[in-house]
Write an enzyme that holds these catalytic residues in place. Structure first.
Site, PDB file in Angstrom:
ATOM      1  N   LYS A 141       7.947  -0.350   5.942  1.00 11.03           N
ATOM      2  CA  LYS A 141       7.432   0.935   5.504  1.00 11.03           C
ATOM      3  C   LYS A 141       8.605   1.850   5.190  1.00 11.03           C
ATOM      4  CE  LYS A 141       3.526   3.705   6.663  1.00 11.03           C
ATOM      5  NZ  LYS A 141       2.375   3.747   7.548  1.00 11.03           N
TER       6      LYS A 141
ATOM      7  N   ASP B 158      -3.459  10.197  14.029  1.00 15.27           N
ATOM      8  CA  ASP B 158      -3.688   9.869  12.624  1.00 15.27           C
ATOM      9  C   ASP B 158      -4.607   8.661  12.505  1.00 15.27           C
ATOM     10  OD1 ASP B 158      -3.441  10.255   9.941  1.00 15.27           O
ATOM     11  OD2 ASP B 158      -1.396   9.483   9.768  1.00 15.27           O
TER      12      ASP B 158
ATOM     13  N   GLY C 174       0.830  -1.192   0.000  1.00 10.79           N
ATOM     14  CA  GLY C 174       0.000   0.000   0.000  1.00 10.79           C
ATOM     15  C   GLY C 174       0.861   1.237   0.000  1.00 10.79           C
ATOM     16  N   GLN C 175       0.186   2.327  -0.144  1.00  9.72           N
ATOM     17  CA  GLN C 175       0.879   3.611  -0.154  1.00  9.72           C
ATOM     18  C   GLN C 175       0.069   4.575   0.688  1.00  9.72           C
ATOM     19  OE1 GLN C 175       2.257   4.836  -3.909  1.00  9.72           O
ATOM     20  NE2 GLN C 175       3.366   6.536  -2.994  1.00  9.72           N
ATOM     21  N   GLY C 176       0.698   5.135   1.682  1.00 13.08           N
ATOM     22  CA  GLY C 176      -0.030   6.054   2.552  1.00 13.08           C
ATOM     23  C   GLY C 176       0.561   7.434   2.452  1.00 13.08           C
ATOM     24  N   GLY C 177       0.121   8.271   3.366  1.00 15.38           N
ATOM     25  CA  GLY C 177       0.603   9.636   3.371  1.00 15.38           C
ATOM     26  C   GLY C 177       2.112   9.706   3.533  1.00 15.38           C
TER      27      GLY C 177
END
Ligand code: NAG
Ligand code: NAG
Ligand code: NAG
Ligand code: NAG
Ligand code: NAG
Ligand code: NAG
Ligand code: NAG
Ligand code: NAG
Ligand code: NAG
Ligand code: NAG
Length: 688
Positions: free
Chosen positions: A380, A477, A358-361
């Site tokens: 990560k 968050d 996945g790709q987050g902030g």
């Protein structure tokens, strides 16, 4: 003051800990004590008392069907007790002096709707955190009908009494109470022109001064015209004065704080500022040590400046010390540990896109396999490792790594080299919650019992972060994509604390403007404060609750509304709340649970931070052991900025928000922006 500074304070503590020769034992104690009373880490609130960002609410400032305004009592105490005299406890032949103290505080005893007032507020010196049962009404949270007058209470209080009981002179007096609500001495305040709880809000500054040599107590009071104005000079003459040898009455080691109650009649009992100077005897019977505590005051800045100065000194010395943070972190047993970049590279097949989870902030997450251990991990890689200082970051990691909870994702280690920053977590086979809620494929919707289980898991993790860990931690968050699911679909909260570790206040939802699915988690006050708090975590949690039940993202165009919460609130008003439940579930859900979670979601989405339930209550509400708070049919208005309110504003506020019985006059709206900033900065120090 930035992150770096905050973390440097941790460095001081570590530094002092490292330089442990006996001589420093004393100064270490004094040093930590200086941070005493600036926020809820140093204060203890006995429910329903509450520590707001800008006020101590000793009795509730809002009512719900769980906690009404009437017949309440509460206490807020400084967690740190003080030893008030040397030698054996209660040796009255001992002529040594007793510790002196000065306490000054700004109070606002607010009358509601022009009703009569009751019952009063008191500054106290007590032996423990216990609040006696049935201590509401005339008992001011001090005693009850069984214990009133008993020497075993070991308590002294200066009461500000607004309700005339049979034993009281009037309904507007200050009294010295020893083990009883029947004052040893009381003085009406009428002749001083003070009315403790007038129909329009007034602020009074009070000084309680105890002289441990003369063994006498004095109380002064004067109106402070503006809440945020300068403290007026202390009047020359006290309103109350009495000889008092603490040794005859209180415990040698006692706690300072406040207590208050309401009865059939009510008032809001608020303390807005508190300075406390106490001399206390340290355990080694050394000289008197004087420490200064303050709540929400510029003094904070001075204390912090001093700490920073020490920190720099300490840092310079640090090089010659055997221990630095990295060393400390590396020497911790177990996780997290430092990984070699090459090992992570190998584990992820050179960061193969096919391994991308996945790709987050913050960056990209890869699945990896640690070959030596045969362990699957999530790696990560932070795209914007905005690290000013590796030590600062590691210090933060150290805090995060100490958090242990079955609903938190475990951090296994880190790698930081040549500007590259990677964190290694337990691999979560079922990915993140949002994937399951919003998968657009025809896959089966997440079953109700799983949703319900996920919700209680997340709630317990938030409760742990907020209350159960010895330092309070704000997640900052919280959102569906940060809630991971293990192989049994148990929720595991990820990324806690990182927002701060990386870049003081940059949360990924703030950063990822325009990225779909990131809006709607941010509490309205955050836009003004630019700070995350426990209450903003609760707001985000509320958004998660609604999306889990509705299967819709917080920012969704639905039913003519732009945000899910507005639509759900509308359905609630229309009496068809259950129409909000995810259609894909059909009839396959538990009606009472869905209703409860939706209402709780709305309660957590209250625009006013102090109105939101707290994590502990949330856990109980979800388990069904406590009823859901009353949710008004209309979403209450958000109130900002914080201005001292004129009378007409109060009446407006009360008329537009009668449903929540919210009275802005007594809540966080009191603070100016700068006080808020000060407080939250201190919070951050305390977080360490
Ligand atoms: C009480 O204090 C006095 C003077 O400090 C001391 O001489 C005496 O032994 C103490 N009594 C007890 C019972 O500890
Ligand atoms: C308390 O205030 C009085 C008057 O300002 C001062 O003389 C005294 O030293 C103070 N006591 C302490 C413990 O700070
Ligand atoms: C607390 O102390 C500070 C600094 O001495 C002072 O400016 C402030 O007015 C005091 N506040 C109260 C409530 O006494
Ligand atoms: C409150 O009561 C006082 C005296 O009873 C009265 O003069 C005043 O008008 C009332 N104020 C409001 C806002 O009702
Ligand atoms: C008063 O408080 C004590 C403990 O603080 C408790 O044991 C007692 O039951 C209480 N009395 C009443 C009437 O609630
Ligand atoms: C207070 O009352 C509660 C329940 O009413 C009881 O569980 C608790 O033990 C009581 N506390 C004391 C100190 O008596
Ligand atoms: C207060 O006292 C009543 C009896 O007088 C008792 O039923 C009740 O449980 C008590 N409340 C608490 C909190 O102890
Ligand atoms: C002080 O003023 C209040 C309110 O006007 C009144 O109820 C009370 O009786 C007065 N107290 C004395 C001692 O006169
Ligand atoms: C101290 O001793 C006196 C007399 O024995 C007693 O009345 C009092 O309650 C005691 N005070 C404390 C705090 O133990
Ligand atoms: C408050 O407590 C008293 C005494 O226990 C009781 O008589 C009264 O009904 C209570 N008031 C309310 C509003 O609950």
């Amino acid at each position: 003051m930035g992150l770096a500074t905050n973390l440097r304070i941790l460095a001081v503590v570590l530094c002092l800990a490292a330089a442990q020769p006996p001589i420093s034992a004393n100064s270490l104690k004094t040093f930590t004590a200086k941070y005493g009373a600036f926020d809820d880490n140093s204060l203890f609130a006995k429910a329903p008392a509450l520590i707001g960002p800008n006020a101590l609410q000793i009795t509730p400032d809002t009512a719900s069907n769980l906690i009404p305004f009437t017949n309440q009592s509460g206490r807020v105490l400084l967690k740190q007790p003080f030893k008030l005299w040397k030698g054996p406890n209660n040796n009255s032949s001992c002529t040594d002096r007793v510790a002196s103290f000065n306490s000054s505080f700004l109070i606002n005893i607010c009358r509601l709707n022009n009703d009569s007032t009751g019952e009063g507020l008191a500054f106290v010196l007590v032996p423990d955190f216990n609040l006696p049962n049935n201590s509401s009404g005339q008992y001011l949270g001090l005693t009850n009908s069984t214990t009133d007058g008993l020497a075993s209470n070991h308590l002294i209080a200066v009461e500000f009494d607004t309700f005339k009981q049979d034993f009281d002179a009037d309904d507007n007096h200050v009294g010295l109470n020893i083990n009883s609500v029947v004052s040893k001495k009381a003085e009406s305040l009428n002749q001083s022109g003070v009315q403790l709880s007038p129909t329009e809000a007034k602020f009074y500054n009070v000084w309680v001064e105890y002289d441990g040599v003369k063994k006498a107590i004095q109380v002064y009071i004067i109106e402070q015209p503006e809440k945020d104005g300068a403290t007026p000079p202390r009047p020359d003459s006290p309103v109350l004065e009495e000889d008092l040898d603490l040794r005859g009455w209180v415990d040698q080691i006692s706690y300072f704080g406040f207590s208050a109650s309401t009865g059939n009649t009510i008032e809001l009992n608020c303390v807005l500022r508190w300075n406390l100077t106490v001399e206390y005897f340290s355990d080694d019977n050394g000289p008197l040590i004087k420490i200064l505590l303050g709540v929400g005051l510029p003094v904070v800045a001075a204390a912090v400046a001093a700490a920073v100065a020490v920190a720099y000194y300490c840092r310079r010395k640090k090089r010659s010390m055997p221990i630095n943070i990295l060393g400390a972190l590396k020497s911790l047993p177990g996780t997290p540990r430092e990984f070699e970049f090459k090992d992570l590279k190998k584990a992820t097949n050179n960061f193969d896109v096919k391994k991308k989870l996945g790709q987050g902030g913050y960056g990209v997450v890869y699945k990896g396999l640690l070959q030596n251990e045969g362990l699957e991990v999530a790696v990560k890689w932070f795209s914007r490792g905005n690290l000013k200082d590796q030590d600062d970051f590691l210090a933060e990691l150290m805090i995060i790594s100490r958090l242990r909870h079955k609903h938190l994702v475990r951090l296994l280690g880190w790698c930081h080299k040549n500007g590259k920053l990677l964190l290694v977590y337990d691999y979560m086979p079922n990915g993140s919650l949002d994937k399951h809620l919003f998968s657009d494929s025809n896959s089966k919707p997440l079953r109700w019992n799983l949703r319900s289980n996920i919700i209680s898991g997340v709630a317990s993790a938030v409760h742990y972060l907020h209350n159960e860990y010895d330092k309070r931690v704000v997640h900052r968050d919280l959102k569906a994509s940060n809630i991971m699911l293990d192989s049994n679909f148990n929720a595991r909260l990820g990324d806690f604390g990182l927002a701060r570790a990386l870049d003081t206040e940059m949360t990924s939802y703030k950063e990822a403007k325009g990225v779909p699915g990131t809006m709607g988690y941010i509490a309205p006050e955050c836009f003004h404060m630019g700070k995350a708090t426990q209450q903003s975590d609760i707001y985000a949690f509320g958004a998660v609750l609604l999306e889990v039940v509705c299967g819709l993202r917080p920012r969704t165009e639905v039913g003519g509304f732009q945000f899910l919460v507005d639509w759900v609130w509308y359905l609630h008003r229309e009496g068809r709340l259950l129409d909000a439940v995810d259609k894909r579930l059909g009839e396959e859900y538990v009606v009472e649970e869905a209703e409860r979670v939706l209402l709780l979601g709305l309660a957590c989405s209250h625009p006013i931070a102090t109105e939101r339930p707290q994590a502990q209550a949330i856990v109980q509400i979800i388990s069904g052991s406590v009823a859901v708070p009353h949710v008004p049919p209309f979403k209450p208005a958000f109130v900002w900025p914080s201005m001292p309110m004129a009378l007409e504003d109060i009446s407006q506020a009360t008329t537009t928000m009668t449903d929540t019985r919210f009275f802005s006059i007594s809540t966080s709206n009191f603070g100016t922006g700068s006080t808020l900033l000060e407080n939250s900065e201190v919070n951050e120090i305390e977080l360490i």
